[in-house]
Design a protein around this motif. Structure first.
Motif, PDB file in Angstrom:
ATOM      1  N   LYS A 248       1.008  -1.524  -0.135  1.00 24.19           N
ATOM      2  CA  LYS A 248      -0.326  -0.244  -0.311  1.00 24.19           C
ATOM      3  C   LYS A 248       0.622   1.303  -0.197  1.00 24.19           C
ATOM      4  O   LYS A 248       0.464   2.327   0.474  1.00 24.19           O
ATOM      5  CB  LYS A 248      -1.303   0.585   1.223  1.00 24.19           C
ATOM      6  N   PRO A 249       1.626   1.745  -1.071  1.00 28.06           N
ATOM      7  CA  PRO A 249       2.615   2.529  -1.188  1.00 28.06           C
ATOM      8  C   PRO A 249       1.879   3.759  -1.990  1.00 28.06           C
ATOM      9  O   PRO A 249       0.588   3.784  -1.957  1.00 28.06           O
ATOM     10  CB  PRO A 249       3.542   2.250  -2.220  1.00 28.06           C
ATOM     11  N   ASP A 250       2.022   5.507  -1.675  1.00 25.97           N
ATOM     12  CA  ASP A 250       1.459   6.189  -1.750  1.00 25.97           C
ATOM     13  C   ASP A 250       0.734   6.132  -3.567  1.00 25.97           C
ATOM     14  O   ASP A 250       0.456   6.588  -4.049  1.00 25.97           O
ATOM     15  CB  ASP A 250       2.207   7.676  -1.678  1.00 25.97           C
ATOM     16  N   LEU A 251       2.247   5.285  -4.262  1.00 23.70           N
ATOM     17  CA  LEU A 251       2.094   5.613  -5.890  1.00 23.70           C
ATOM     18  C   LEU A 251       2.451   4.215  -6.320  1.00 23.70           C
ATOM     19  O   LEU A 251       3.742   3.939  -5.578  1.00 23.70           O
ATOM     20  CB  LEU A 251       2.809   7.130  -6.001  1.00 23.70           C
ATOM     21  N   VAL A 252       2.282   3.460  -7.049  1.00 18.11           N
ATOM     22  CA  VAL A 252       2.407   2.463  -7.882  1.00 18.11           C
ATOM     23  C   VAL A 252       3.405   3.255 -10.089  1.00 18.11           C
ATOM     24  O   VAL A 252       2.224   3.682  -9.780  1.00 18.11           O
ATOM     25  CB  VAL A 252       1.415   1.604  -7.587  1.00 18.11           C
ATOM     26  N   ILE A 253       4.666   2.638  -9.787  1.00 17.79           N
ATOM     27  CA  ILE A 253       4.525   3.071 -11.182  1.00 17.79           C
ATOM     28  C   ILE A 253       4.474   2.426 -11.995  1.00 17.79           C
ATOM     29  O   ILE A 253       5.355   1.321 -11.199  1.00 17.79           O
ATOM     30  CB  ILE A 253       6.199   4.077 -11.292  1.00 17.79           C
TER      31      ILE A 253
END
Length: 178
Positions: free
Chosen positions: A102-107
């Motif tokens: 659950k990171p802030d953003l996935v690239i």
């Protein structure tokens, strides 16, 4: 996530990937500079080696730094796609792990031909969207209709320019990257 769009899904729309890959790398650094946890895979092209028919492309895990060489060397006379789907499958673990972290953003390096056909990172993209994890990727203009069908109108289409990407990061993630 925002109230008007619970899905935070951004696609940098580009006719080719060179500039878009640089923008995606810039977005990673902008987010990290603002204390955001970023996971996923970023496309990198190491320097071209003499005698190589095409530059080797690798996916780099943004958390561990591990690289996955995703193009097969099929010889100088080969034509068509040389994507190594076995390596792509191994790299998919990076995205599955991100869905649990659950990171802030996935690239994700891109929504390309494999994803347009329902393969590649399709399952991982769906899991990330379902988990409500913000996602940023590249979509080549040739796959734009497939992308629109895939996301059902939930995603933001971002122009392939730094000010547009910075505006999206600020609007969707609160990263004042301008």
């Amino acid at each position: 996530m925002t109230e008007d769009n619970p899905v935070v899904l951004g696609a940098i729309i580009a006719p080719d990937s060179g500039q878009a890959d640089e923008l995606l790398a810039w977005a990673v650094e902008a987010c990290r500079a603002h204390g955001k946890q970023v996971r996923g895979v970023l496309m990198e092209t190491p320097p071209h080696e003499a005698g190589q028919p095409r530059p080797k492309a690798v996916l780099r895990d943004l958390h561990t730094g591990e690289s996955y060489s995703i193009l097969q060397d099929r010889g100088p006379l080969s034509r068509g796609c040389c994507l190594d789907t076995n390596v792509l499958s191994r790299a998919s673990i990076v995205l599955r792990r991100a869905a649990t972290e659950k990171p802030d953003l996935v690239i994700v390096n891109r929504f390309g031909s494999s994803e347009a056909e329902g393969e590649g990172f399709t399952e991982e993209l769906l899991a990330l969207i379902e988990a409500g994890i913000p996602l940023l990727l590249i979509v080549n203009t040739r796959y734009l209709e497939a992308w629109r069908h895939f996301n059902g109108g939930m995603g933001d289409e971002i122009a392939c320019e730094q000010t547009s990407v910075a505006g999206w990061l600020d609007n969707r993630l609160g990263v004042g990257a301008c």
